[in-house]
Design a protein around this motif. Structure first.
Motif, mmCIF file in Angstrom:
data_model
loop_
_atom_site.group_PDB
_atom_site.id
_atom_site.type_symbol
_atom_site.label_atom_id
_atom_site.label_comp_id
_atom_site.label_asym_id
_atom_site.label_seq_id
_atom_site.Cartn_x
_atom_site.Cartn_y
_atom_site.Cartn_z
ATOM 1 N N TRP A 171 61.996 39.948 35.393
ATOM 2 C CA TRP A 171 61.615 38.532 35.408
ATOM 3 C C TRP A 171 62.810 37.743 35.922
ATOM 4 N N TYR A 181 51.850 36.520 30.241
ATOM 5 C CA TYR A 181 53.156 36.464 30.874
ATOM 6 C C TYR A 181 53.508 35.018 31.209
ATOM 7 N N TRP A 222 55.362 45.172 34.543
ATOM 8 C CA TRP A 222 54.134 44.404 34.365
ATOM 9 C C TRP A 222 53.125 44.816 35.429
ATOM 10 N N PHE A 256 59.431 42.214 29.716
ATOM 11 C CA PHE A 256 59.203 42.018 31.144
ATOM 12 C C PHE A 256 59.807 43.147 31.984
#
Length: 527
Positions: A333, A294, A212, A209
């Protein structure tokens, strides 16, 4: 003897072999009275018992309460046991990263308790929730897995240690990944200028992550923003305005015929994540480069939305009309504030101690032994506003209903349903009665050999199956606590290899001082 005749003989043998348990010859017992409706039921596992709730396992006292919106489920557990149940990072990580996580989790708990309960926690009588809205708590399964001793060591080696600011537990928030740099608190949560939550570099994160990207058509973007309640008119443009560290949140501006609306990237993230999977189920969450999706549509507040145009050539080579796309590019994230978990792992791999990791992400704060800022137990909100809850256990539990304890501990699964703000209490089938074993059976397999053996249990009990070849025990399996009803065990698990001898299968059921046995003769097939 043919296979058909042999199996008939086996079944006949099964039907004539039951041994009548001694308890069945006594006067029937009257089970204790359990009110069908209650406001609160507590189940306390006896030592050695683990409670099962939807496949997760717990050892604290479980309280079920009734409310108008539904049932709540709260576990009262010791603080150290609560920390052992935290499932925030892989337990295979570097010991120093695990210690940093243990201190951060303990500090977050201490801060949450010091800050007092929010409205939902007050309503349902818990101190901290068990989800990622607080910190992920999942009972005993993780720490009792193969790598669990590493996490147990991290909790033990940092016993009582928390981060302190101005004499109080710090707000030790943390997240998965930052993509290279954390954010200052006020850049995500406007007005929350917290001195120890400053933006810092977080290099070396080996996370899927880190960055992205995905694209949406104008139609898709318009549908998404409309469903989120941000824009109701035809969409004209969307763009992002970035700010320097400490200068407030990044803003997304949305232009339509109604005008321009500006929303922070953090707030818009929440709005879009709530509707994305329903509005664009085949698009969002987007696919990762490895083909997996995701975990969310928008992973963090660190992202930009830009318009891009492209022209494709037609069959004759002439350019077609320009195509517009909205490109969403982001990093990290989570909320991006405080410790990066992947960043902590990277620092640990580079030789940093857990104290150095924490000082880096929390602006110089270092762990202090402050057990005085922690209670002995904590109430964890496992479930809220459920319509029904089922609770099982692998051993006896003590049951208290509206403050009145039942005389004896019980085996078996309890079920609760919500009814007008109260609990509909459904005890285990056969509860309060001694167990009996009836109708032992053999289930044939496709090759005309025995595939499984079993019996019918009339009340919850701990069941053991034993296989005998003459006076020699050739197999024994503890089936654990079973609810009333038919049960079976695969033949190969109990007996192992097929033999040419007659096999005696014995089942024993025990509940407290009561027990029952039944035997089943299995005769091998003739050629």
């Amino acid at each position: 003897m043919t296979a058909k005749r042999a199996w008939a003989a086996l079944v006949a043998a099964a039907l004539i072999w039951p041994a009548v348990p001694a308890s069945a010859q006594e006067e029937p017992q009257v089970p204790p009275l359990i009110p069908p409706m209650a406001g609160r039921v507590e189940l306390t596992p006896l030592p050695g018992t683990t409670i099962d709730i939807d496949g997760r396992h717990y050892r604290g006292t479980i309280a079920v309460t009734g409310h108008r919106p539904g049932l709540s489920l709260v576990e009262t557990v010791g603080v150290d046991d609560y920390l052992l149940g935290i499932r925030e990072v892989p337990f295979s990580w570097h010991p120093q990263a695990l210690r940093a996580q243990a201190v951060a989790a303990r500090t977050y708990l201490a801060h949450t308790l010091a800050a007092g309960r929010g409205s939902q926690a007050q309503r349902y009588d818990y101190d901290i929730c068990a989800t990622s809205a607080c910190q992920v708590y999942a009972g005993v399964d993780g720490v009792e897995a193969d790598s669990g001793e590493r996490w147990r060591s991290a909790v033990r080696d940092t016993a009582g240690e928390i981060l302190v600011f101005d004499g109080q537990p710090a707000l030790a928030v943390y997240g998965s990944t930052t993509g290279g740099r954390t954010r200052s608190s006020e850049d995500v949560w406007p007005g929350e200028v917290i001195p120890y939550l400053r933006a810092v570099d977080s290099p070396g994160e080996e996370s899927p992550f880190v960055s992205w990207r995905f694209e949406l058509t104008p139609l898709q973007m318009g549908r998404l923003l409309e469903a989120a309640g941000v824009s109701q008119a035809p969409l004209k443009a969307v763009w992002t305005t970035k700010t320097a560290d400490g200068q407030g949140p990044w803003q997304v501006s949305i232009a339509s015929a109604e005008g321009v609306v500006a929303v922070s990237t953090w707030d818009l993230r929440g709005m879009l994540n709530r509707v994305a999977a329903e509005v664009l189920p085949h698009v969002l969450p987007a696919e990762r480069p490895d083909g997996r999706r995701y975990p969310q549509a928008i992973l963090s507040p660190t992202y930009t939305i830009t318009q891009r145009f492209s022209r494709d050539a037609g069959n004759d080579g002439a350019p077609l009309a320009a195509r517009r796309r909205y490109v969403i590019e982001g990093s990290g994230w989570g909320h991006m504030v405080g410790m990066s978990q992947y960043g902590a792992q990277a620092m640990a791999e580079d030789g940093a101690t857990y104290g150095e990791i924490l000082a880096h992400y929390y602006s110089g704060l270092v762990p202090e032994a402050r057990s005085d800022l922690l209670p002995g137990t904590v109430k964890v909100g496992l479930v809220v506003e459920a319509s029904t809850i089922a609770i099982g256990a692998d051993g006896p539990v003590r049951v208290t209903i509206d403050g009145q304890p039942l005389d004896e501990p019980f085996l078996g699964s309890w079920r609760f349903e919500s009814l007008d703000g109260q609990l509909l209490v459904i005890p285990p089938a056969g509860w309060g009665s001694p167990p009996r074993l009836l109708a032992p059976f053999v289930r044939p397999g496709p090759d005309a050999m025995a595939a499984a053996v079993g019996a019918v249990l009339t009340a919850p009990a701990e069941v053991v199956a034993t296989a005998w070849s003459g006076s020699l025990m050739i197999g024994r399996v503890e089936l654990g606590v079973l609810d009333a009803g038919a049960f079976s065990i695969p033949w190969h698990e109990l007996v192992g290899a097929v033999t040419d001898d007659s096999i005696m299968i014995e089942f024993e059921a025990t509940s407290g001082a009561d027990s029952a046995t039944v035997a089943l003769a299995v005769i091998p097939l003739a050629d």
